[in-house]
Design an enzyme around this catalytic site. Structure first.
Site, PDB file in Angstrom:
ATOM      1  N   SER A  44       6.112  10.823  77.281  1.00 20.95           N
ATOM      2  CA  SER A  44       4.751  11.315  77.104  1.00 20.95           C
ATOM      3  C   SER A  44       4.212  10.949  75.711  1.00 20.95           C
ATOM      4  CB  SER A  44       4.726  12.823  77.351  1.00 20.95           C
ATOM      5  OG  SER A  44       3.422  13.284  77.575  1.00 20.95           O
ATOM      6  N   ASP A 160       3.946  12.032  84.170  1.00 26.60           N
ATOM      7  CA  ASP A 160       4.518  12.298  82.853  1.00 26.60           C
ATOM      8  C   ASP A 160       6.047  12.369  82.855  1.00 26.60           C
ATOM      9  OD1 ASP A 160       5.288  14.077  80.466  1.00 26.60           O
ATOM     10  OD2 ASP A 160       3.157  13.722  80.120  1.00 26.60           O
TER      11      ASP A 160
END
Length: 319
Positions: A44, A160
């Site tokens: 991320s 993510d």
């Protein structure tokens, strides 16, 4: 980069949205100690900062973040919900092109070994970007559900990486790291979002009152300009007040952020127990909320401070 005492150092940069800007301070402080990781892996926001570091764009990323205001962050949002995400994808891709990787680099061509972690939405398995476009790797790794649309890549829908591997220690080891330095952004965040609630409410109410006053004030024609500016400011305030909840009950963004915090904290604990790094650096970041990217100065300082606290231990590990 030359390893310390022939040890290949891996740096695992954790997920954590705006708190991830503290990775910049961590890297700067490590470099000042003469520690320059040969392997950089991120999930991320960790993939964003890791990519900027690996492509030589860390300073550019810092300067961009330091220029941000609340309204700039708000401009990344679509005014209307589009399919499965709120984030303006065109704005995001422009950020990746102009700030993180203007050269459209290939991961295999970087001087540092770089990898970004994403999650396969259908299987729930990790997906490691170890080759191909740096931009694609970053976008896939940071596609936080609810904010970003999933990214289609290699026949998969990716979201993510923090959902399955918040701090990719295992990736560093698989890529040949002898020593792994992990940066945990989630060590002190569970249950902390609600502490911002009343401050956000007061700030939002004050902004609303000012908007009304500016619209009705007779200032020779400039009231229209003031109204437009304050409308944009109100939109910005509404995003961040919803993030921290301007009501007694949790708002949408606070609920999402709190849920992500809990999930990532639990997964982080499990993954660090399974794939223990040689050292964990934990900046104190509970005061920075999910989308407060404009607080970059505070985040970087916390990153530098956590390295300073562990300076003795780092020297022992790398001796």
């Amino acid at each position: 980069m030359t390893p310390v005492n022939n040890k290949r150092i891996g740096l695992a940069l954790g997920s954590g949205s705006a708190r991830g800007l503290s990775h910049i301070g961590v890297i700067q402080a490590l470099e000042e100690m003469g520690i320059s990781p040969a392997i950089v892996c991120g999930s991320s926001i960790g993939a964003v900062v890791g990519a900027a570091y690996a492509t030589g764009r860390l300073q550019a990323l810092q300067e961009w973040a330091e220029s941000l205001t609340r309204m700039d962050v708000a401009s990344f949002f679509n005014l209307s919900f589009y399919r499965s995400g709120f984030i303006n994808i065109e704005r995001l891709q422009r950020f990746l092109t102009e700030v993180v990787d203007p050269q459209d680099s290939d991961i295999a061509a970087l001087q540092k070994t770089f990898a970004a972690v994403a999650t396969d939405l259908e299987s729930g398995c990790e997906y490691w970007f170890t080759q191909g476009s740096v931009r694609n790797a970053v976008q896939g790794s940071m596609s936080l559900p609810g904010l970003f649309n999933p990214m289609r890549h290699d026949g998969r829908w990716l979201v993510d990486g923090g959902l399955v591997n918040p701090i990719p220690v295992s990736v560093c080891k698989s890529l040949g790291a002898d020593v792994v330095i992990a940066v945990n952004l989630n060590g002190d965040i569970v249950g902390k979002h609600s502490t911002h609630r009343h401050n956000s409410r007061a700030k939002h109410a004050d902004s609303t009152q000012k908007n009304g006053a500016d619209w009705h004030r007779d200032d020779g024609g400039n009231n229209i300009v003031a109204y437009v500016k304050n409308t944009l400011r109100s939109y910005s305030d509404s995003i961040f007040s919803n993030l921290n909840s301007a009501q007694d009950s949790p708002g949408l963004f606070e609920t999402v952020a709190g849920s992500i915090n809990i999930t990532q904290d639990r997964i982080t604990r499990t993954r660090l127990a399974e794939d223990a790094p040689d050292i964990v650096l934990t900046p104190s970041l509970s005061h920075i909320a999910l989308l407060e990217f404009y607080r970059v100065g505070e985040a970087i300082e916390q990153g530098r401070m956590c390295v300073k606290k562990e300076k003795k231990r780092l020297k022992e590990i790398l001796a």
